[in-house]
Design an enzyme around this catalytic site. Sequence first.
Site, mmCIF file in Angstrom:
data_model
loop_
_atom_site.group_PDB
_atom_site.id
_atom_site.type_symbol
_atom_site.label_atom_id
_atom_site.label_comp_id
_atom_site.label_asym_id
_atom_site.label_seq_id
_atom_site.Cartn_x
_atom_site.Cartn_y
_atom_site.Cartn_z
ATOM 1 N N ASP A 13 2.290 -6.586 -13.661
ATOM 2 C CA ASP A 13 2.241 -5.251 -13.074
ATOM 3 C C ASP A 13 3.386 -4.419 -13.647
ATOM 4 O O ASP A 13 4.512 -4.873 -13.767
ATOM 5 C CB ASP A 13 2.349 -5.344 -11.544
ATOM 6 C CG ASP A 13 1.940 -4.045 -10.869
ATOM 7 O OD1 ASP A 13 0.902 -4.041 -10.186
ATOM 8 O OD2 ASP A 13 2.654 -3.029 -11.042
ATOM 9 N N ILE A 14 3.082 -3.186 -14.014
ATOM 10 C CA ILE A 14 4.053 -2.319 -14.676
ATOM 11 C C ILE A 14 5.142 -1.852 -13.692
ATOM 12 O O ILE A 14 6.232 -1.460 -14.118
ATOM 13 C CB ILE A 14 3.316 -1.107 -15.298
ATOM 14 C CG1 ILE A 14 4.092 -0.530 -16.460
ATOM 15 C CG2 ILE A 14 2.992 -0.043 -14.265
ATOM 16 C CD1 ILE A 14 3.275 0.461 -17.295
ATOM 17 N N ASN B 33 -6.153 -4.898 -2.575
ATOM 18 C CA ASN B 33 -6.164 -3.624 -1.871
ATOM 19 C C ASN B 33 -7.580 -3.067 -2.007
ATOM 20 O O ASN B 33 -8.142 -3.085 -3.103
ATOM 21 C CB ASN B 33 -5.142 -2.664 -2.482
ATOM 22 C CG ASN B 33 -3.713 -3.139 -2.253
ATOM 23 O OD1 ASN B 33 -3.406 -3.734 -1.224
ATOM 24 N ND2 ASN B 33 -2.847 -2.897 -3.214
ATOM 25 N N HIS C 57 -8.986 -5.737 -8.825
ATOM 26 C CA HIS C 57 -7.886 -6.587 -9.311
ATOM 27 C C HIS C 57 -7.269 -7.336 -8.151
ATOM 28 O O HIS C 57 -7.219 -6.831 -7.027
ATOM 29 C CB HIS C 57 -6.824 -5.761 -10.058
ATOM 30 C CG HIS C 57 -6.335 -4.575 -9.301
ATOM 31 N ND1 HIS C 57 -7.053 -3.398 -9.237
ATOM 32 C CD2 HIS C 57 -5.227 -4.379 -8.560
ATOM 33 C CE1 HIS C 57 -6.393 -2.527 -8.492
ATOM 34 N NE2 HIS C 57 -5.276 -3.102 -8.058
ATOM 35 N N HIS D 51 -3.787 -9.045 -6.862
ATOM 36 C CA HIS D 51 -2.334 -9.089 -7.056
ATOM 37 C C HIS D 51 -1.836 -10.505 -6.742
ATOM 38 O O HIS D 51 -2.214 -11.078 -5.715
ATOM 39 C CB HIS D 51 -1.622 -8.142 -6.085
ATOM 40 C CG HIS D 51 -1.897 -6.684 -6.287
ATOM 41 N ND1 HIS D 51 -1.025 -5.846 -6.937
ATOM 42 C CD2 HIS D 51 -2.938 -5.914 -5.907
ATOM 43 C CE1 HIS D 51 -1.508 -4.607 -6.936
ATOM 44 N NE2 HIS D 51 -2.679 -4.618 -6.320
HETATM 45 P P1 AMP Z 1 -3.596 -0.979 -6.528
HETATM 46 O O1 AMP Z 1 -2.661 -0.094 -5.736
HETATM 47 O O2 AMP Z 1 -4.019 -2.209 -5.765
HETATM 48 O O3 AMP Z 1 -4.752 -0.209 -7.110
HETATM 49 O O4 AMP Z 1 -2.747 -1.574 -7.713
HETATM 50 C C1 AMP Z 1 -2.655 -0.983 -8.967
HETATM 51 C C2 AMP Z 1 -1.471 -1.614 -9.638
HETATM 52 O O5 AMP Z 1 -1.593 -1.369 -11.023
HETATM 53 C C3 AMP Z 1 -0.121 -1.047 -9.190
HETATM 54 O O6 AMP Z 1 0.670 -2.106 -8.652
HETATM 55 C C4 AMP Z 1 0.470 -0.483 -10.469
HETATM 56 O O7 AMP Z 1 1.850 -0.682 -10.580
HETATM 57 C C5 AMP Z 1 -0.288 -1.233 -11.545
HETATM 58 N N1 AMP Z 1 -0.407 -0.570 -12.831
HETATM 59 C C6 AMP Z 1 -0.718 0.733 -13.077
HETATM 60 N N2 AMP Z 1 -0.777 0.977 -14.394
HETATM 61 C C7 AMP Z 1 -0.507 -0.206 -15.011
HETATM 62 C C8 AMP Z 1 -0.406 -0.606 -16.374
HETATM 63 N N3 AMP Z 1 -0.611 0.240 -17.385
HETATM 64 N N4 AMP Z 1 -0.094 -1.887 -16.637
HETATM 65 C C9 AMP Z 1 0.124 -2.750 -15.636
HETATM 66 N N5 AMP Z 1 0.042 -2.444 -14.337
HETATM 67 C C10 AMP Z 1 -0.264 -1.178 -14.012
#
Ligand code: AMP
Length: 110
Positions: free
Chosen positions: A31-32, A88, A101, A103
């Site tokens: 996760d970024i 989520n 996805h 987590h």
């Molecule tokens: P959600 O809130 O469950 O939709 O989680 C989306 C997740 O994607 C968040 O924790 C973000 O930090 C992560 N995210 C967004 N863009 C990227 C990216 N380019 N690479 C990796 N993780 C990302």
Amino acid sequence: MEKDCLFCNIVKGKTDTRFLLETDEAVVFKDINPHAPVHLLIVPKRHIRSINDLTDEDRPVVAELLMLGKKMARQQGVAEDGYKLLFNVEYGGGQRIFHLHLHLLAGKVW
Ligand code: AMP
Ligand code: ZN
């Protein structure tokens, strides 16, 4: 695949995201914006919007995501101490990227 979906583009290798693991069905990457020392995302290759959109046909994909969660927890060395596996679901559930996805979060006291 959806043209404007970030995770579809990551899955297709259109970004510089490094995969920790790739299978026929899914990819795993960091996760970024990590919320814990270990924060991985386990992402099906096929575009599915959220848990709400799963059909019976998706059962193998769901199983794969969970089994990869288990595998990555062991690989990251957090299996014994414990970890969270979290979906989520839709905006009210904290989902901000509308490509399914899982987590994997670990490494801190909750
Ligand atoms: P959600 O809130 O469950 O939709 O989680 C989306 C997740 O994607 C968040 O924790 C973000 O930090 C992560 N995210 C967004 N863009 C990227 C990216 N380019 N690479 C990796 N993780 C990302
Ligand atoms: Zn997508």
